[in-house]
Write an enzyme that holds these catalytic residues in place. Structure first.
Site, PDB file in Angstrom:
ATOM      1  N   GLY A  14       0.971  -1.277   0.043  1.00  0.00           N
ATOM      2  CA  GLY A  14      -0.138   0.080   0.046  1.00  0.00           C
ATOM      3  C   GLY A  14       0.871   1.384   0.149  1.00  0.00           C
ATOM      4  N   THR A  16       1.603   3.360  -2.190  1.00  0.00           N
ATOM      5  CA  THR A  16       1.008   4.686  -3.131  1.00  0.00           C
ATOM      6  C   THR A  16      -0.005   5.188  -2.793  1.00  0.00           C
ATOM      7  OG1 THR A  16       0.384   3.217  -4.687  1.00  0.00           O
ATOM      8  CG2 THR A  16       2.662   3.985  -4.862  1.00  0.00           C
ATOM      9  N   GLY A  17      -0.717   4.733  -1.657  1.00  0.00           N
ATOM     10  CA  GLY A  17      -1.970   5.093  -1.051  1.00  0.00           C
ATOM     11  C   GLY A  17      -1.830   6.510  -0.263  1.00  0.00           C
ATOM     12  N   ILE A  19      -2.230   7.244   3.016  1.00  0.00           N
ATOM     13  CA  ILE A  19      -1.067   7.318   4.112  1.00  0.00           C
ATOM     14  C   ILE A  19       0.184   6.668   3.580  1.00  0.00           C
ATOM     15  CG2 ILE A  19      -1.884   5.083   5.230  1.00  0.00           C
ATOM     16  CD1 ILE A  19      -0.459   8.361   6.879  1.00  0.00           C
ATOM     17  N   GLY A  20       0.022   5.530   2.852  1.00  0.00           N
ATOM     18  CA  GLY A  20       1.285   4.830   2.377  1.00  0.00           C
ATOM     19  C   GLY A  20       2.164   5.561   1.857  1.00  0.00           C
ATOM     20  N   LYS A 137     -10.722  -4.456  10.847  1.00  0.00           N
ATOM     21  CA  LYS A 137      -9.403  -4.195  11.545  1.00  0.00           C
ATOM     22  C   LYS A 137      -9.194  -5.168  12.734  1.00  0.00           C
ATOM     23  CE  LYS A 137      -7.629   0.408  10.312  1.00  0.00           C
ATOM     24  NZ  LYS A 137      -7.545   1.772  10.657  1.00  0.00           N
ATOM     25  N   ARG A 141      -6.452  -7.950  14.023  1.00  0.00           N
ATOM     26  CA  ARG A 141      -5.880  -7.805  15.489  1.00  0.00           C
ATOM     27  C   ARG A 141      -6.022  -9.367  16.025  1.00  0.00           C
ATOM     28  NH1 ARG A 141      -5.554  -2.987  19.476  1.00  0.00           N
ATOM     29  NH2 ARG A 141      -5.264  -1.176  18.077  1.00  0.00           N
TER      30      ARG A 141
END
Length: 327
Positions: A14, A16-17, A19-20, A137, A141
């Site tokens: 990820g 180039t996303g 936040i990436g 998410k 976890r």
């Protein structure tokens, strides 16, 4: 208990996303401290549609691995030679990390895994388990809780304190302003709650720095959630800083109460509105669930060196102004 593993070779998903990009850039800025390989795993479509960005990464020494993130063979092959995996995948594909974790746990080379946790705390209190945006998410976890070999770190940052579209310091536009806005062009703000509730924010630039710091502090970061942020402020304090930096004149101001926000959220989910998840997150933030007795910045050497309200607002104004210029 085995010793915490020191990162040397990093594989990023990820990259180039939204936040990436910031996390990848921060890792590259600190490449000398890892003394190994840095690579990204990306789709064939990204190689084509973001070719300029890929070329820029290559120019900085990044290895580019093309493949399908849902292919066990492709991922397993990509893992060879990398001790640390940093996932920055976006919310729509969070579930793909379940395969990444399964393969990382079995691979002889991979020792550390950073899932795409950046954002709202999905384990803030007992109510977190039922929040709709958290469900994928939470599965990630749960998968990491079952590993025995793989070391992991959750970098929990709270909402992004930036002026890019849909983020906390962005302009929402008149039609969506009830969800909160700091609109530089119109000098218009809609504050969530009564404006006095404190909220902890992290700029995307700081998210990158904080991930690097966690990578550089393996013992302190091992098998835990790091609850970190840039700064804490009230909506009224944020507005005052926008007013100060845009000439000192008062903006037009309105409020969306917590009850009104909850109603907007209910309506959005009932209509299967794509904005429903974002409204849930804003309700969570407005309810005070970004606040802790103490933050974990100091554990990874980042008590100082993060952005302030002043610098975050300055950058948000710049981002909004640049968007206006492009239009």
């Amino acid at each position: 208990m085995t010793a915490a593993h020191k990162t040397q070779n990093i594989l990023i998903f990820g990259a180039t996303g939204l936040i990436g990009r910031h996390i990848t850039n921060a890792i590259l800025d600190n490449a000398a401290s890892f003394a190994g390989r840095i690579a990204i795993f990306t789709s064939s479509n990204t190689l084509w549609t973001k070719s300029d960005e890929i070329d820029a990464l290559k120019a900085r020494g990044v290895e580019i691995i093309g493949g399908d993130i849902t292919s066990a063979d492709a991922v397993n092959e990509a893992y060879t030679g990398f001790d640390t995996v940093v996932s920055c995948v976006g919310r729509p594909v969070i579930q793909n990390q379940l395969l990444l974790i399964q393969l990382a746990e079995r691979h002889p080379d991979v020792k550390r895994f950073f899932p795409s946790e950046y954002g709202t705390d999905i384990d803030y209190d007992a109510s977190s388990a039922s929040e709709k945006p958290h469900q994928q998410k939470l599965k990630v976890r749960a998968a990491l809780a079952r590993v025995s070999k793989l070391q992991y770190t959750y970098v929990v940052t709270g909402p992004y304190g930036d002026g890019d579209s849909v983020l906390y310091l962005a302009a929402s536009g008149p039609e969506n302003e009830a969800r909160g806005t700091f609109d530089v062009k119109r000098k218009r703000a809609v504050l969530l709650g009564d404006g006095n509730g404190r909220i902890s924010l992290t700029t995307m630039r700081d998210v990158g720095k904080l991930v690097v710091a966690a990578l550089q502090h393996p013992e302190e970061a091992r098998n835990r959630a790091l609850r970190v942020n840039s700064f804490t402020a009230t909506p009224k304090e944020i507005l005052a800083e926008f007013e100060r930096q845009t000439g000192g004149q008062p903006w037009s101001v309105a409020f969306t109460s917590l009850a009104q926000l909850e109603e907007l959220e209910r309506e959005a989910w009932a209509k299967s509105d794509p904005k429903a998840g974002g409204l849930t997150l804003r309700r969570i933030w407005t309810s005070g669930r970004t606040l802790y007795d103490a933050r974990d910045n100091g554990l990874i050497g980042m008590e100082d060196g993060v952005e302030t309200l002043e610098s975050a607002v300055r950058q948000a104004i710049k981002v909004q102004t640049e968007v206006e210029d492009e239009e």
